[in-house]
Design an enzyme around this catalytic site. Structure first.
Site, PDB file in Angstrom:
ATOM      1  N   LYS A 129       0.846  -1.197   0.000  1.00 58.67           N
ATOM      2  CA  LYS A 129       0.000   0.000   0.000  1.00 58.67           C
ATOM      3  C   LYS A 129       0.874   1.236   0.000  1.00 58.67           C
ATOM      4  CE  LYS A 129      -4.399   1.063   0.263  1.00 58.67           C
ATOM      5  NZ  LYS A 129      -5.467   0.365  -0.461  1.00 58.67           N
ATOM      6  N   GLY A 231     -23.501   5.454   2.602  1.00 56.47           N
ATOM      7  CA  GLY A 231     -22.701   5.951   1.487  1.00 56.47           C
ATOM      8  C   GLY A 231     -23.431   5.700   0.190  1.00 56.47           C
ATOM      9  N   GLY A 233     -21.964   6.743  -2.862  1.00 51.82           N
ATOM     10  CA  GLY A 233     -20.947   7.153  -3.817  1.00 51.82           C
ATOM     11  C   GLY A 233     -20.908   6.223  -5.019  1.00 51.82           C
ATOM     12  N   ASN A 234     -19.705   6.087  -5.592  1.00 53.41           N
ATOM     13  CA  ASN A 234     -19.580   5.349  -6.855  1.00 53.41           C
ATOM     14  C   ASN A 234     -20.037   3.902  -6.772  1.00 53.41           C
ATOM     15  OD1 ASN A 234     -18.556   7.327  -8.623  1.00 53.41           O
ATOM     16  ND2 ASN A 234     -16.662   7.314  -7.449  1.00 53.41           N
ATOM     17  N   TYR A 237     -23.815   3.587  -6.090  1.00 51.46           N
ATOM     18  CA  TYR A 237     -24.617   4.005  -7.248  1.00 51.46           C
ATOM     19  C   TYR A 237     -24.876   2.798  -8.173  1.00 51.46           C
ATOM     20  CZ  TYR A 237     -26.006   6.380 -11.496  1.00 51.46           C
ATOM     21  OH  TYR A 237     -26.699   6.768 -12.610  1.00 51.46           O
TER      22      TYR A 237
HETATM   23  P1  NAD Z   1     -16.943   7.248  -2.933  1.00 56.83           P
HETATM   24  O1  NAD Z   1     -16.025   8.222  -2.309  1.00 56.83           O
HETATM   25  O2  NAD Z   1     -17.432   7.447  -4.332  1.00 56.83           O
HETATM   26  O3  NAD Z   1     -18.269   7.085  -2.014  1.00 56.83           O
HETATM   27  C1  NAD Z   1     -18.243   7.084  -0.620  1.00 56.83           C
HETATM   28  C2  NAD Z   1     -19.458   7.883  -0.182  1.00 56.83           C
HETATM   29  O4  NAD Z   1     -19.566   7.758   1.231  1.00 56.83           O
HETATM   30  C3  NAD Z   1     -19.349   9.374  -0.495  1.00 56.83           C
HETATM   31  O5  NAD Z   1     -20.466   9.788  -1.246  1.00 56.83           O
HETATM   32  C4  NAD Z   1     -19.316  10.023   0.886  1.00 56.83           C
HETATM   33  O6  NAD Z   1     -19.971  11.266   0.916  1.00 56.83           O
HETATM   34  C5  NAD Z   1     -20.054   8.992   1.705  1.00 56.83           C
HETATM   35  N1  NAD Z   1     -19.787   9.078   3.154  1.00 56.83           N
HETATM   36  C6  NAD Z   1     -18.620   9.318   3.781  1.00 56.83           C
HETATM   37  N2  NAD Z   1     -18.804   9.295   5.121  1.00 56.83           N
HETATM   38  C7  NAD Z   1     -20.124   9.044   5.315  1.00 56.83           C
HETATM   39  C8  NAD Z   1     -20.923   8.893   6.461  1.00 56.83           C
HETATM   40  N3  NAD Z   1     -20.401   9.015   7.703  1.00 56.83           N
HETATM   41  N4  NAD Z   1     -22.239   8.624   6.315  1.00 56.83           N
HETATM   42  C9  NAD Z   1     -22.770   8.505   5.077  1.00 56.83           C
HETATM   43  N5  NAD Z   1     -22.050   8.630   3.942  1.00 56.83           N
HETATM   44  C10 NAD Z   1     -20.749   8.894   4.072  1.00 56.83           C
HETATM   45  O7  NAD Z   1     -16.233   5.820  -2.765  1.00 56.83           O
HETATM   46  P2  NAD Z   1     -16.584   4.483  -3.533  1.00 56.83           P
HETATM   47  O8  NAD Z   1     -15.675   4.348  -4.693  1.00 56.83           O
HETATM   48  O9  NAD Z   1     -18.054   4.365  -3.706  1.00 56.83           O
HETATM   49  O10 NAD Z   1     -16.095   3.425  -2.463  1.00 56.83           O
HETATM   50  C11 NAD Z   1     -16.847   3.186  -1.290  1.00 56.83           C
HETATM   51  C12 NAD Z   1     -16.015   2.416  -0.307  1.00 56.83           C
HETATM   52  O11 NAD Z   1     -15.611   1.176  -0.879  1.00 56.83           O
HETATM   53  C13 NAD Z   1     -14.725   3.113   0.093  1.00 56.83           C
HETATM   54  O12 NAD Z   1     -14.464   2.814   1.444  1.00 56.83           O
HETATM   55  C14 NAD Z   1     -13.677   2.478  -0.797  1.00 56.83           C
HETATM   56  O13 NAD Z   1     -12.390   2.519  -0.207  1.00 56.83           O
HETATM   57  C15 NAD Z   1     -14.184   1.058  -0.890  1.00 56.83           C
HETATM   58  N6  NAD Z   1     -13.778   0.360  -2.100  1.00 56.83           N
HETATM   59  C16 NAD Z   1     -14.066   0.894  -3.303  1.00 56.83           C
HETATM   60  C17 NAD Z   1     -13.687   0.220  -4.448  1.00 56.83           C
HETATM   61  C18 NAD Z   1     -14.012   0.782  -5.791  1.00 56.83           C
HETATM   62  O14 NAD Z   1     -13.878   0.063  -6.781  1.00 56.83           O
HETATM   63  N7  NAD Z   1     -14.461   2.016  -5.897  1.00 56.83           N
HETATM   64  C19 NAD Z   1     -13.024  -1.000  -4.367  1.00 56.83           C
HETATM   65  C20 NAD Z   1     -12.767  -1.547  -3.114  1.00 56.83           C
HETATM   66  C21 NAD Z   1     -13.142  -0.850  -1.975  1.00 56.83           C
END
Ligand code: NAD
Length: 436
Positions: A129, A231, A233-234, A237
């Site tokens: 990491k 959450g 987010g991405n 969604y």
């Molecule tokens: P993202 O940043 O697009 O979405 C995270 C969302 O969580 C954001 O909209 C943020 O506003 C919201 N958030 C933060 N704190 C919050 C709280 N206390 N209450 C409610 N909402 C809150 O991230 P993502 O890409 O959707 O990833 C989500 C999680 O999954 C992250 O922890 C990321 O590390 C993990 N992850 C993502 C991937 C990936 O492919 N994107 C892969 C493995 C792990």
């Protein structure tokens, strides 16, 4: 400053100590012969001693490397837990840390977690990491390109013992800057031949893990179920779309970001959806009566405060490091009769998507899609079932069993290159990398 440097000091003290020591680089490593923990400069002996005495996050990591970026002056780091299965691989986090301790701990913990995720996914990668200490200043947007070009140079200097990727705080355009100065990266933008947005596959993978867990619980399929997600987010969604395809009855989602809430509200209407904008610290989504709770926001949200409130049979989400205290919190859920799917078991598809992009990238690639196939022995479904069965037999938690299985698998040597990462680290040390 000398050996007075301790790890409750601010990250800037670490930077000062590096500058006073002469070079802009430092390393910490576990000596493969003696098992002792060593560092490149006496100024860091105090910090190294604290790490070596730690039983929480330090697990005989092969090496940690630090460099002050030439263009940016930012503190860059790479943490390598184990490279028996291959080069250490995992994303680079761009985050603010108050102390040296929190900066180093995050890298140690996350690199080991990546090794577990890679091993359970059957990828020929070790655990690594990157962490960049974000500074509290207002002019970051222009500086970012220098920070990430520095990070690429840092990767090149490490000669391939660690391969970086995207992680929290790092954006696709940052990965393009990393790629300008090194070949030792994955997760580059698609215009450079990379694999692009991993969130779609991550969402699909977590949904497969939910399905495996529901079947293990005797609860059938996702059809008709209620899902609560923290959450929007991405990952969430896309997850909403896949859950809708599986005809869930209801989805409740909460986010602190008005834009994230607005996006799902606009794109997912007409079903039984409840989208809520909440304040930071509002964890009421954990109290929602539902079948599946998906922590899809940030880490450490499953803890002594939230677990007693959970009203779901199953907890399965995408966020990394969901448990604040892994042993305590996994046990607490087990005692409450909640099945918890360890995050590193469910959310592998992000790294699967980009880990092998040098072998070619195209839609529908079976090498990637098969991770979602119930028949593949190392796929998400079968790995989940294997872990649940092991837990049933042993009485341990799925988190403990997943970690034990991952540890076993991370000791399988790479079929072609063996434990080459260790050789590269040895080379860096004897070639005087820290003086370079
Ligand atoms: P993202 O940043 O697009 O979405 C995270 C969302 O969580 C954001 O909209 C943020 O506003 C919201 N958030 C933060 N704190 C919050 C709280 N206390 N209450 C409610 N909402 C809150 O991230 P993502 O890409 O959707 O990833 C989500 C999680 O999954 C992250 O922890 C990321 O590390 C993990 N992850 C993502 C991937 C990936 O492919 N994107 C892969 C493995 C792990």
């Amino acid at each position: 400053m000398g050996s007075m440097l301790d790890w409750n000091e601010p990250v800037d003290s670490f930077i000062d100590a590096m500058k006073k020591s002469g070079p802009r680089r430092a390393w910490f490593m576990t000596d493969p012969e003696s098992g002792e923990y060593r560092t490149s400069h006496p100024a860091f002996d105090g910090v190294a001693g604290r790490i070596a005495g730690d039983e929480r996050d330090y697990h005989a990591h092969e090496g940690s490397f630090f460099e002050i970026g030439k263009e940016s002056g930012y503190l860059l780091s790479a943490h390598i837990h184990k490279t028996v299965r291959g080069q250490a691989a995992g994303g680079v986090r761009f985050w603010t840390y108050d102390t040296i301790e929190s900066f180093i701990r995050d890298g140690l913990r996350l690199s080991r977690g990546m090794g577990h995720k890679n091993a359970l996914a059957g990828l020929w990668w070790g655990g690594g990491k990157g962490v960049i200490a974000r500074r509290r200043n207002g002019s970051e947007s222009e500086l970012r390109k220098h920070v990430y070009r520095d990070y690429g140079r840092f990767m090149s200097g490490l000669c391939g013992c660690y391969i970086t990727a995207e992680d929290a705080g790092t954006r696709p355009e940052d990965m393009a800057n990393v790629y300008r100065t090194t070949r030792y990266t994955t997760c580059i933008p698609s215009e450079f031949g990379g694999s692009g947005n991993p969130s779609i596959l991550t969402a699909r993978g977590v949904v497969v893990a939910m399905e495996a867990a529901l079947e293990a619980l005797g609860m059938g399929t996702l059809e008709g179920k209620t899902i609560a997600m923290q959450g929007l987010g991405n990952v969430s969604y896309y997850m909403v779309g896949y859950l809708r395809e599986r005809r869930v009855r209801r989805i409740v989602g909460a986010d602190i970001d008005a834009d994230a809430v607005a996006r799902v509200r606009a794109d997912y209407a007409g079903g039984e959806f409840d989208w809520r904008e909440v304040n930071a610290g509002d964890n009421s989504i954990f109290e929602e009566a539902c079948d599946v709770l998906a922590p899809n926001a940030v880490g450490a949200t499953l803890n002594a405060a939230t677990i007693p409130e959970i009203r779901a049979a199953l907890v399965c989400g995408a966020a990394n490091n969901q448990l604040e205290d892994p042993a305590r919190d996994a046990r607490a859920m087990q005692e409450r009769g909640i099945l918890y799917v360890p995050d590193f078991l469910a959310n592998r598809m992000g790294i699967v998507n980009c880990a092998n992009e040098q072998y070619g990238v195209f839609d529908g690639d079976a090498a990637i899609e098969s991770h979602l196939d119930r028949a593949r022995p190392t796929g998400i479904w079968r790995r989940c079932i294997e872990v649940f069965e092991r837990a049933k037999r042993s009485g341990r938690t799925p988190a403990e069993e997943a970690e034990a299985l991952a540890e076993e698998l991370s000791d399988e040597a790479h079929p072609i290159w063996g434990h080459r990462g260790r050789i590269i680290i040895g080379h860096l040390v004897t070639a005087g990398w820290a003086e370079g």
